[in-house]
Design a protein around this motif. Structure first.
Motif, mmCIF file in Angstrom:
data_model
loop_
_atom_site.group_PDB
_atom_site.id
_atom_site.type_symbol
_atom_site.label_atom_id
_atom_site.label_comp_id
_atom_site.label_asym_id
_atom_site.label_seq_id
_atom_site.Cartn_x
_atom_site.Cartn_y
_atom_site.Cartn_z
ATOM 1 N N GLY A 56 0.815 -1.208 0.000
ATOM 2 C CA GLY A 56 0.000 0.000 0.000
ATOM 3 C C GLY A 56 0.847 1.256 0.000
ATOM 4 O O GLY A 56 0.537 2.232 -0.695
ATOM 5 N N ASP A 57 1.941 1.253 0.780
ATOM 6 C CA ASP A 57 2.849 2.400 0.789
ATOM 7 C C ASP A 57 3.448 2.637 -0.594
ATOM 8 O O ASP A 57 3.702 3.782 -0.988
ATOM 9 C CB ASP A 57 3.974 2.175 1.798
ATOM 10 C CG ASP A 57 3.507 2.265 3.247
ATOM 11 O OD1 ASP A 57 2.386 2.766 3.470
ATOM 12 O OD2 ASP A 57 4.254 1.831 4.139
ATOM 13 N N ARG A 98 0.693 7.648 -0.619
ATOM 14 C CA ARG A 98 1.813 6.710 -0.721
ATOM 15 C C ARG A 98 2.930 7.156 0.210
ATOM 16 O O ARG A 98 2.980 8.318 0.617
ATOM 17 C CB ARG A 98 2.367 6.655 -2.151
ATOM 18 C CG ARG A 98 1.425 6.089 -3.185
ATOM 19 C CD ARG A 98 2.083 6.129 -4.570
ATOM 20 N NE ARG A 98 1.262 5.505 -5.587
ATOM 21 C CZ ARG A 98 0.279 6.127 -6.231
ATOM 22 N NH1 ARG A 98 0.012 7.410 -5.963
ATOM 23 N NH2 ARG A 98 -0.430 5.502 -7.146
ATOM 24 N N SER A 149 -3.569 3.183 8.222
ATOM 25 C CA SER A 149 -2.549 4.081 7.688
ATOM 26 C C SER A 149 -3.184 5.296 7.007
ATOM 27 O O SER A 149 -2.650 6.406 7.091
ATOM 28 C CB SER A 149 -1.644 3.338 6.701
ATOM 29 O OG SER A 149 -2.385 2.763 5.654
ATOM 30 N N GLN A 169 -4.469 -0.714 5.378
ATOM 31 C CA GLN A 169 -4.729 0.536 4.654
ATOM 32 C C GLN A 169 -5.669 1.446 5.450
ATOM 33 O O GLN A 169 -5.520 2.674 5.435
ATOM 34 C CB GLN A 169 -5.324 0.252 3.274
ATOM 35 C CG GLN A 169 -4.673 -0.856 2.477
ATOM 36 C CD GLN A 169 -3.159 -0.810 2.442
ATOM 37 O OE1 GLN A 169 -2.548 0.258 2.395
ATOM 38 N NE2 GLN A 169 -2.540 -1.976 2.503
ATOM 39 N N LEU A 187 -6.540 -0.982 -1.029
ATOM 40 C CA LEU A 187 -7.756 -1.142 -0.229
ATOM 41 C C LEU A 187 -8.923 -1.614 -1.093
ATOM 42 O O LEU A 187 -9.650 -2.550 -0.733
ATOM 43 C CB LEU A 187 -8.102 0.192 0.443
ATOM 44 C CG LEU A 187 -9.376 0.260 1.286
ATOM 45 C CD1 LEU A 187 -9.302 -0.720 2.449
ATOM 46 C CD2 LEU A 187 -9.588 1.680 1.803
ATOM 47 N N ARG A 194 -2.384 3.407 -1.169
ATOM 48 C CA ARG A 194 -3.215 2.732 -0.160
ATOM 49 C C ARG A 194 -4.652 2.570 -0.618
ATOM 50 O O ARG A 194 -5.286 1.540 -0.346
ATOM 51 C CB ARG A 194 -3.130 3.515 1.147
ATOM 52 C CG ARG A 194 -1.745 3.431 1.777
ATOM 53 C CD ARG A 194 -1.394 4.612 2.635
ATOM 54 N NE ARG A 194 -0.021 4.492 3.130
ATOM 55 C CZ ARG A 194 0.714 5.512 3.540
ATOM 56 N NH1 ARG A 194 0.213 6.739 3.490
ATOM 57 N NH2 ARG A 194 1.942 5.333 3.980
ATOM 58 N N LYS A 195 -5.188 3.559 -1.296
ATOM 59 C CA LYS A 195 -6.553 3.450 -1.791
ATOM 60 C C LYS A 195 -6.669 2.319 -2.806
ATOM 61 O O LYS A 195 -7.624 1.526 -2.764
ATOM 62 C CB LYS A 195 -6.982 4.773 -2.424
ATOM 63 C CG LYS A 195 -8.348 4.739 -3.090
ATOM 64 C CD LYS A 195 -8.689 6.094 -3.694
ATOM 65 C CE LYS A 195 -10.024 6.073 -4.414
ATOM 66 N NZ LYS A 195 -10.364 7.412 -4.975
ATOM 67 N N GLY A 247 2.047 2.576 7.414
ATOM 68 C CA GLY A 247 1.684 1.240 6.951
ATOM 69 C C GLY A 247 2.345 0.154 7.783
ATOM 70 O O GLY A 247 1.725 -0.849 8.134
#
Length: 529
Positions: free
Chosen positions: A79-80, A199, A131, A128, A88, A84-85, A400
């Protein structure tokens, strides 16, 4: 007049709406397990469900939690790196498809495999959410937001068992998984519309070897523990071998991670006492309480004769305590300090675990409700301060990793708790019933005789098959199960008490170091304006 703080520090303008979407997505992960707890007895029924044994039911839970735990840190890094979106949303889609596969499983083995796929989706979802919360809220509001995020667990506990009971009263057992699909659909649409992309500007690299070692080690260890409970003997090669191999692989995993420049689970972060003690409190808390949710369903339905809906309603006191105390824990931490609040929470969990000794075949059901309320109150005062301690110990760009550490500890603890405590119940039950089951008619097929000793559901099914001749099995089966439950509850109380003492000794209190100036300064500016 002083300039306004940057948006990054003041928080995203739609942060509370974003929090609502993230909480909704969190519900689908937590809701699934709370519904499953109510459905365990039905899935174990050979007529209404799949005829799953207790060990197969343990694997239906652990296949999810072990995959979840093994991949959490990796998906935090993914995700980083990728966004992340994006991760997710992908996790929500996988979770929804796996829920469909679980609903239409035709054997316990298929259900275990589908649950593992659900764990893959859940592992992409969970890190996610936390974070993103850490990135859209500034430190002044983060504690409150995390408290609401943690309180969503209580809401899911309230919704899950009751929803599961309603579904099982009107539909087949697969409906408890099918209900995830509309939640996934609505949540995914809301994410695409509201949640911002974020990110880490310097993301880490993925560590495939670390992921493989963690999953193999945990699965081998869990297999050995569950096999010990299923067979009733802990000194057999099929028990000692997997346990020893699992421990060896986990040790190799820790050694590898401590030397890797891109670890799947950065064990070096545990040098910070705020993080290590907080993670430990989460692990001890969930290990101690996970077995209650596993054997509590059988106690309420198989021993006390409640319907799935009635059993679900019996979990409302736990959920009410979560909803009442989780959002208030941040204020309690500010007033008394994280150490005092978390220690008190762990001691309440200890008290609740010991309180299950009061629940037997004839005790008033309100006793179970009171004990569940105390348990929920304790957990509500452990999770938010511990989670905030984990997240505040790391810089924002490591959100994250912090989220993954937090949730990995919880999921590993759940998997180990279900494996150890579930196997303990099974072992005590099998030992108490051994002599009685040896006197079953020799005309019964060997498979039926074996199933009668596997679990209380197996014994009750054989008793129903024998008719009047099997009535003598029912009372001893109830007594044996309650004995196993009491033994497991004592073990849980000991674990929770040890966790409380560790928190009391090592968790920083109100004298903990202040957050970095870059985080705390803008908050003080806004307070003066």
């Amino acid at each position: 007049m002083q300039p306004h703080p940057p948006v990054e520090q003041a928080g995203h303008p739609r942060r509370w709406a974003i929090l609502g979407v993230l909480v909704f997505s969190l519900l689908v992960v937590v809701l699934d397990n709370t519904i499953l707890n109510v459905a365990l007895r039905t899935i174990a029924d050979p007529r209404q469900g799949l005829g799953a044994t207790q060990s197969e039911l343990q694997w239906a839970i652990d296949s999810y939690t072990l995959v979840f735990a093994g991949l959490l840190f990796t998906f935090g890094v993914v995700g980083d790196r990728l966004g992340r979106k994006r991760v997710l949303v992908a996790g929500m889609v996988v979770f929804g498809l796996a829920s469909l596969a679980s609903a239409y499983s035709r054997s316990p083995e298929q259900l275990v495999a589908a649950r593992a796929l659900m764990g893959l989706g859940g592992a992409a979802i969970m890190p996610q959410t936390l974070s993103i919360i850490t990135n859209v809220f500034d430190p002044g509001e983060r504690g409150r937001a995390i408290g609401i995020w943690s309180g969503a667990v209580g809401l899911a506990v309230a919704i899950g068992p009751v929803t599961g009971g309603l579904l099982l009263d009107h539909f087949w057992w697969g409906s408890v998984f099918l209900v995830n699909v509309p939640i996934v659909t609505v949540g995914t649409i809301a994410m695409l519309l509201l949640v911002p992309e974020s990110r880490n500007p310097r993301p880490g690299r993925i560590d495939p070897l670390g992921v493989l070692l963690s999953v193999v080690g945990l699965v081998a260890l869990s297999y050995g523990i569950i096999e010990g409970g299923r067979g009733g003997s802990w000194l057999e090669p099929m028990v000692l071998g997997p346990v020893a191999a699992g421990l060896a692989v986990i040790a190799l995993f820790v050694w590898h991670e401590a030397r890797s420049d891109h670890p799947a689970f950065d064990v070096r972060l545990f040098r910070d006492p705020r993080l290590s003690v907080a993670v430990g409190s989460i692990a001890f808390c969930f290990f101690a309480t996970s077995g209650v949710f596993f054997f509590g369903s059988f106690y309420l339905q198989s021993v006390r004769g409640l319907s799935p809906l009635q059993a679900g309603l019996m979990m409302l006191p736990f959920a009410a305590a979560q909803l009442i105390f989780s959002p208030r824990s941040a204020a309690m931490v500010r007033r008394y300090g994280a150490k005092a609040v978390c220690t008190t929470g762990m001691l309440l969990v200890t008290l609740a675990m010991a309180g299950y000794q009061l629940c037997d075949e004839s005790s008033p059901l309100w006793v179970f409700g009171v004990v569940a309320f105390v348990q929920g109150s304790g957990m509500a005062n452990v999770m938010p301060p511990a989670t905030e301690s984990v997240m505040s110990a790391l810089p924002r760009e490591k959100a994250g990793a912090g989220s993954a550490i937090n949730n990995t500890a919880r999921q590993v603890a759940v998997a180990m708790g279900v494996a150890v405590l579930g196997s303990l119940v099974a072992s005590v039950y099998r030992g108490d019933m051994r002599d009685l089951l040896a006197r079953l008619p020799e005309s019964l097929p060997e498979g039926v005789r074996h199933a009668a000793g596997e679990s209380i559901e197996g014994t009750l099914a054989v008793a129903a098959r024998l008719g009047p001749a099997g009535e003598g099995l029912v009372g001893p089966a109830h007594t044996a199960f309650v004995h196993g439950m009491h033994v497991a509850a004592v073990g849980s109380a000991i674990v929770a008490f040890v966790g409380a003492m560790l928190v009391l000794r090592w968790m920083p209190g109100r004298a903990a170091p202040e957050p970095p100036l870059a985080d705390s300064g803008p908050r003080r500016v806004r307070q003066r304006l």
